[in-house]
Motif scaffolding. Structure first.
Motif, PDB file in Angstrom:
ATOM      1  N   ALA A 139      41.176  41.748  36.362  1.00 31.86           N
ATOM      2  CA  ALA A 139      42.375  41.131  35.778  1.00 31.86           C
ATOM      3  C   ALA A 139      42.080  39.775  35.169  1.00 31.86           C
ATOM      4  CB  ALA A 139      43.459  40.998  36.852  1.00 31.86           C
ATOM      5  N   ASP A 140      41.118  39.048  35.729  1.00 32.95           N
ATOM      6  CA  ASP A 140      40.801  37.716  35.230  1.00 32.95           C
ATOM      7  C   ASP A 140      39.365  37.370  35.600  1.00 32.95           C
ATOM      8  OD1 ASP A 140      40.889  37.135  37.980  1.00 32.95           O
ATOM      9  OD2 ASP A 140      42.960  36.424  37.859  1.00 32.95           O
ATOM     10  N   LEU A 141      38.962  36.145  35.240  1.00 32.02           N
ATOM     11  CA  LEU A 141      37.580  35.732  35.501  1.00 32.02           C
ATOM     12  C   LEU A 141      37.274  35.676  36.996  1.00 32.02           C
ATOM     13  CD1 LEU A 141      36.805  32.930  32.881  1.00 32.02           C
ATOM     14  CD2 LEU A 141      35.630  35.117  33.152  1.00 32.02           C
ATOM     15  N   THR A 142      38.225  35.247  37.801  1.00 29.42           N
ATOM     16  CA  THR A 142      37.975  35.157  39.233  1.00 29.42           C
ATOM     17  C   THR A 142      37.629  36.516  39.815  1.00 29.42           C
ATOM     18  OG1 THR A 142      39.470  33.270  39.439  1.00 29.42           O
ATOM     19  CG2 THR A 142      38.953  34.476  41.455  1.00 29.42           C
ATOM     20  N   GLU A 143      38.390  37.527  39.445  1.00 31.13           N
ATOM     21  CA  GLU A 143      38.105  38.879  39.923  1.00 31.13           C
ATOM     22  C   GLU A 143      36.790  39.381  39.357  1.00 31.13           C
ATOM     23  OE1 GLU A 143      39.978  43.416  39.808  1.00 31.13           O
ATOM     24  OE2 GLU A 143      41.258  41.698  39.314  1.00 31.13           O
ATOM     25  N   LEU A 144      36.518  39.063  38.096  1.00 25.91           N
ATOM     26  CA  LEU A 144      35.253  39.477  37.486  1.00 25.91           C
ATOM     27  C   LEU A 144      34.073  38.885  38.241  1.00 25.91           C
ATOM     28  CD1 LEU A 144      33.537  40.751  35.208  1.00 25.91           C
ATOM     29  CD2 LEU A 144      33.890  38.637  33.904  1.00 25.91           C
ATOM     30  N   PHE A 145      34.135  37.591  38.560  1.00 24.57           N
ATOM     31  CA  PHE A 145      33.027  36.945  39.257  1.00 24.57           C
ATOM     32  C   PHE A 145      32.801  37.577  40.628  1.00 24.57           C
ATOM     33  CE2 PHE A 145      34.152  32.931  36.698  1.00 24.57           C
ATOM     34  CZ  PHE A 145      33.265  33.299  35.696  1.00 24.57           C
ATOM     35  N   GLY A 146      33.876  37.912  41.336  1.00 24.96           N
ATOM     36  CA  GLY A 146      33.740  38.550  42.637  1.00 24.96           C
ATOM     37  C   GLY A 146      33.041  39.897  42.527  1.00 24.96           C
ATOM     38  N   ARG A 147      33.387  40.660  41.506  1.00 24.26           N
ATOM     39  CA  ARG A 147      32.751  41.971  41.314  1.00 24.26           C
ATOM     40  C   ARG A 147      31.287  41.811  40.932  1.00 24.26           C
ATOM     41  NH1 ARG A 147      36.594  46.561  38.711  1.00 24.26           N
ATOM     42  NH2 ARG A 147      38.531  46.128  39.813  1.00 24.26           N
ATOM     43  N   VAL A 148      30.994  40.856  40.066  1.00 27.52           N
ATOM     44  CA  VAL A 148      29.606  40.616  39.662  1.00 27.52           C
ATOM     45  C   VAL A 148      28.763  40.203  40.866  1.00 27.52           C
ATOM     46  CG1 VAL A 148      28.122  39.058  38.337  1.00 27.52           C
ATOM     47  CG2 VAL A 148      30.106  40.114  37.248  1.00 27.52           C
ATOM     48  N   HIS A 149      29.330  39.364  41.736  1.00 27.96           N
ATOM     49  CA  HIS A 149      28.621  38.944  42.946  1.00 27.96           C
ATOM     50  C   HIS A 149      28.245  40.164  43.789  1.00 27.96           C
ATOM     51  CE1 HIS A 149      28.644  36.154  46.744  1.00 27.96           C
ATOM     52  NE2 HIS A 149      27.487  36.767  46.573  1.00 27.96           N
ATOM     53  N   ALA A 150      29.179  41.082  43.971  1.00 22.49           N
ATOM     54  CA  ALA A 150      28.899  42.284  44.767  1.00 22.49           C
ATOM     55  C   ALA A 150      27.826  43.141  44.110  1.00 22.49           C
ATOM     56  CB  ALA A 150      30.189  43.082  44.955  1.00 22.49           C
ATOM     57  N   ILE A 151      27.860  43.235  42.794  1.00 23.68           N
ATOM     58  CA  ILE A 151      26.869  44.040  42.073  1.00 23.68           C
ATOM     59  C   ILE A 151      25.481  43.434  42.217  1.00 23.68           C
ATOM     60  CG2 ILE A 151      26.138  44.790  39.768  1.00 23.68           C
ATOM     61  CD1 ILE A 151      29.205  44.861  39.077  1.00 23.68           C
ATOM     62  N   ILE A 152      25.396  42.118  42.058  1.00 23.70           N
ATOM     63  CA  ILE A 152      24.101  41.441  42.205  1.00 23.70           C
ATOM     64  C   ILE A 152      23.575  41.588  43.625  1.00 23.70           C
ATOM     65  CG2 ILE A 152      22.980  39.171  42.186  1.00 23.70           C
ATOM     66  CD1 ILE A 152      24.812  38.438  39.858  1.00 23.70           C
ATOM     67  N   GLY A 153      24.507  41.577  44.604  1.00 28.23           N
ATOM     68  CA  GLY A 153      24.101  41.720  45.995  1.00 28.23           C
ATOM     69  C   GLY A 153      23.424  43.036  46.302  1.00 28.23           C
ATOM     70  N   ASP A 154      23.625  44.045  45.453  1.00 29.96           N
ATOM     71  CA  ASP A 154      22.934  45.326  45.621  1.00 29.96           C
ATOM     72  C   ASP A 154      21.521  45.286  45.044  1.00 29.96           C
ATOM     73  OD1 ASP A 154      25.086  46.510  46.882  1.00 29.96           O
ATOM     74  OD2 ASP A 154      25.957  47.255  45.020  1.00 29.96           O
ATOM     75  N   LEU A 155      21.219  44.243  44.266  1.00 28.92           N
ATOM     76  CA  LEU A 155      19.898  44.146  43.629  1.00 28.92           C
ATOM     77  C   LEU A 155      18.968  43.201  44.370  1.00 28.92           C
ATOM     78  CD1 LEU A 155      21.001  43.869  39.875  1.00 28.92           C
ATOM     79  CD2 LEU A 155      20.190  45.907  41.066  1.00 28.92           C
ATOM     80  N   LEU A 156      19.540  42.116  44.908  1.00 27.59           N
ATOM     81  CA  LEU A 156      18.712  41.111  45.589  1.00 27.59           C
ATOM     82  C   LEU A 156      19.593  40.318  46.547  1.00 27.59           C
ATOM     83  CD1 LEU A 156      19.547  38.271  43.937  1.00 27.59           C
ATOM     84  CD2 LEU A 156      18.079  39.285  42.231  1.00 27.59           C
ATOM     85  N   PRO A 157      19.002  39.563  47.479  1.00 24.60           N
ATOM     86  CA  PRO A 157      19.818  38.793  48.423  1.00 24.60           C
ATOM     87  C   PRO A 157      20.719  37.796  47.689  1.00 24.60           C
ATOM     88  CG  PRO A 157      17.528  38.883  49.148  1.00 24.60           C
ATOM     89  CD  PRO A 157      17.547  39.427  47.753  1.00 24.60           C
ATOM     90  N   ALA A 158      22.017  37.869  47.922  1.00 25.99           N
ATOM     91  CA  ALA A 158      22.948  37.023  47.167  1.00 25.99           C
ATOM     92  C   ALA A 158      24.104  36.557  48.040  1.00 25.99           C
ATOM     93  CB  ALA A 158      23.469  37.779  45.945  1.00 25.99           C
ATOM     94  N   ARG A 159      23.800  36.206  49.290  1.00 26.82           N
ATOM     95  CA  ARG A 159      24.866  35.714  50.165  1.00 26.82           C
ATOM     96  C   ARG A 159      25.505  34.460  49.586  1.00 26.82           C
ATOM     97  NH1 ARG A 159      24.126  34.060  56.578  1.00 26.82           N
ATOM     98  NH2 ARG A 159      26.283  33.415  56.945  1.00 26.82           N
ATOM     99  N   ASN A 160      24.676  33.586  49.032  1.00 27.14           N
ATOM    100  CA  ASN A 160      25.170  32.362  48.389  1.00 27.14           C
ATOM    101  C   ASN A 160      25.006  32.517  46.888  1.00 27.14           C
ATOM    102  OD1 ASN A 160      25.433  30.639  50.963  1.00 27.14           O
ATOM    103  ND2 ASN A 160      23.318  31.360  51.057  1.00 27.14           N
ATOM    104  N   CYS A 161      26.121  32.536  46.191  1.00 30.39           N
ATOM    105  CA  CYS A 161      26.079  32.805  44.747  1.00 30.39           C
ATOM    106  C   CYS A 161      27.155  31.970  44.061  1.00 30.39           C
ATOM    107  CB  CYS A 161      26.323  34.300  44.507  1.00 30.39           C
ATOM    108  SG  CYS A 161      26.434  34.793  42.770  1.00 30.39           S
TER     109      CYS A 161
END
Length: 464
Positions: A139-161
């Motif tokens: 719906a907006d950038l905030t939701e987009l960033f949350g989804r991108v964080h989860a996607i990156i977390g499947d590729l490499l360690p991303a607890r802090n992003c």
């Protein structure tokens, strides 16, 4: 010369294989490992033999791996199984196993093949599709960033992003998405304020820093690191620029405070690969947000326009119907604004409207809405009022605020306001009825000389 029929020792033949051959006892300890172990796991055979599988296995995969082992022993396992091991250098390797159990010998024999590149390609392709889908669905950038964080977390360690965005006009950095186990989101700051993310944006190059790096080749990075208090710096920091056709718009960063999580060149390449898609998704959302803003907000004052005001009024009325509440609708028109506009020019008139907007916003609650409907006409929505005196109080506050001189280029400007008030449910049940009643009351106030407020059906005039 090798004599006909000569067979070299079996172990020598097995050591020539690219795949690793392993033999594991019932205690899950390696009793034999072929020479290719060093290429796949980073350990020589003698470093693995006698140690349990769990010493090398990725901790997140242990439970399902032992479930598969039980199926192998029972003769019910599928021919192939995939899990992850942690190499000696700390990198994760994806492994495909083919295993069989020998009841007579009481051991399992397994062949391991490195499928890291294949899994990485599959993961990257899935990540690109997921980011593209998120760009359309969020719906907006905030939701987009949350989804991108989860996607990156499947590729490499991303607890802090976190994401840092760059405003080129102001030369400032903002941090619209910031997830960190220790720090709160930073306040906006200048690009040259000495941050690692600022260095990524300024240089347009990825930056990888680990605490075991004695010296970094970039002087700016060394200076930033030197300023950090001991014990407060992450042990590993990886940032990549977000680049679009119009330039660098920000940085995408992951960082780690724990020694068991670090980043290497493979992680840098992964993050850099997806960053292009992330940058395109951010730009798409920014353009969409700008278009939505243009459609719903007045270009001069940045107040909600008539369309957005009616939408908020409809929402407030719907809520009031459910809660048996009251809503006030105020219609405000400036007195003598045309004189200022004609005598001092449209530029001064526009500036006056912007100052009027600021003054109106300063008179209402955050939950209220101030909108510019057209020209010098404004509307104020007061949801959740208790009684009609509340609306009268706010209207009087607005009237007094408008009657104070405005400091303008070329000297003070003096205007006043005529304000009409309509209440739900007293004066109407829907948006159209309330707008008309408030508008009629406003024109009645103007006909009586202006600088006053009138409530629909009930007269409540106030003069200086």
């Amino acid at each position: 010369m090798t004599p006909p029929g000569y067979l070299p020792p079996l172990a020598n033949v097995i050591d020539l294989l690219v795949d690793v051959v392993c033999v594991v006892n019932p205690q899950h300890e390696f009793v034999y490992v072929s020479a290719s172990s060093e290429q796949i796991f980073g350990y020589r055979p003698e470093e693995m033999i006698g140690r349990p599988m769990t010493d090398f296995m990725h901790p997140d995969d242990r439970e399902r791996t032992f479930a598969h082992v039980a199926a192998v022993v029972d003769g019910e396992a599928p021919p192939h199984f995939e899990n992850r091991y942690v190499r000696k250098d700390g990198n994760v390797v994806d492994v495909m196993w083919t295993a069989r159990h020998s009841p007579e010998d009481g051991v399992r024999v397994a062949v391991a093949r490195d499928i890291t590149q294949r899994k990485r390609s599959e993961s990257l392709q899935s990540a690109l599709f997921a980011i593209s889908e998120a760009a359309h669905a969020a719906a907006d950038l905030t939701e987009l960033f949350g989804r991108v964080h989860a996607i990156i977390g499947d590729l490499l360690p991303a607890r802090n992003c976190f994401v840092a965005l760059y405003d080129e006009l102001e030369a400032t950095l903002s941090f619209p998405y910031f997830v960190d186990e220790f720090d709160a989101p930073p306040e906006p700051r200048q690009l040259d304020s000495g941050t690692l993310s600022g260095e990524v944006i300024r240089s347009g190059e990825p930056l990888l820093f680990r605490s075991d790096d004695v010296e970094h080749p970039c002087e700016n990075v060394r200076a930033v690191i030197a300023r950090r208090p001991p014990g407060q710096a992450p042990l590993a920091w990886l940032g990549v620029p977000l680049i679009t056709p119009r330039g660098v718009i920000g940085a995408l960063v992951v960082q780690s405070y724990h020694g068991d999580v670090t980043y290497g060149e493979n992680d840098l390449q992964l993050l850099q690969f997806v960053s292009t898609q992330v940058a395109a998704a951010i730009e798409r959302k920014q353009i969409q947000a700008q278009l939505n803003h243009m459609a719903l907000y007045d270009h001069l004052t940045d107040l909600p326009n008539r369309t957005l005001f009616r939408d908020r009024l409809a929402t407030a009325l719907s809520l009031a119907r459910r809660e048996v509440g009251r809503v006030a609708m105020l219609y405000l028109d400036l007195d003598r604004f045309k004189d200022v506009n004609d005598q001092r020019g449209h530029g001064t008139g526009d500036q006056l409207l912007r100052e009027v907007s600021k003054r109106l916003l300063g008179c209402v609650r955050e939950s209220d809405t101030v909108a510019r409907l057209s020209g010098d006409e404004f509307a104020i929505l007061l949801p959740r009022i208790e009684q009609h005196e509340d609306a009268l109080r706010v209207a009087e506050k607005l009237r007094r605020a408008m009657h104070q001189p405005f400091d303008m280029p070329g000297g003070a400007a003096q205007v006043s306001a005529s304000i009409g008030i309509a209440l739900y449910p007293d004066h109407g049940e829907n948006e159209d009825a309330l707008l008309k009643r408030a508008d009629d009351a406003m024109y009645a106030a103007k006909r009586r000389g202006g600088n006053r407020l009138l409530m629909s059906l009930v007269l409540s005039a106030t003069d200086d």
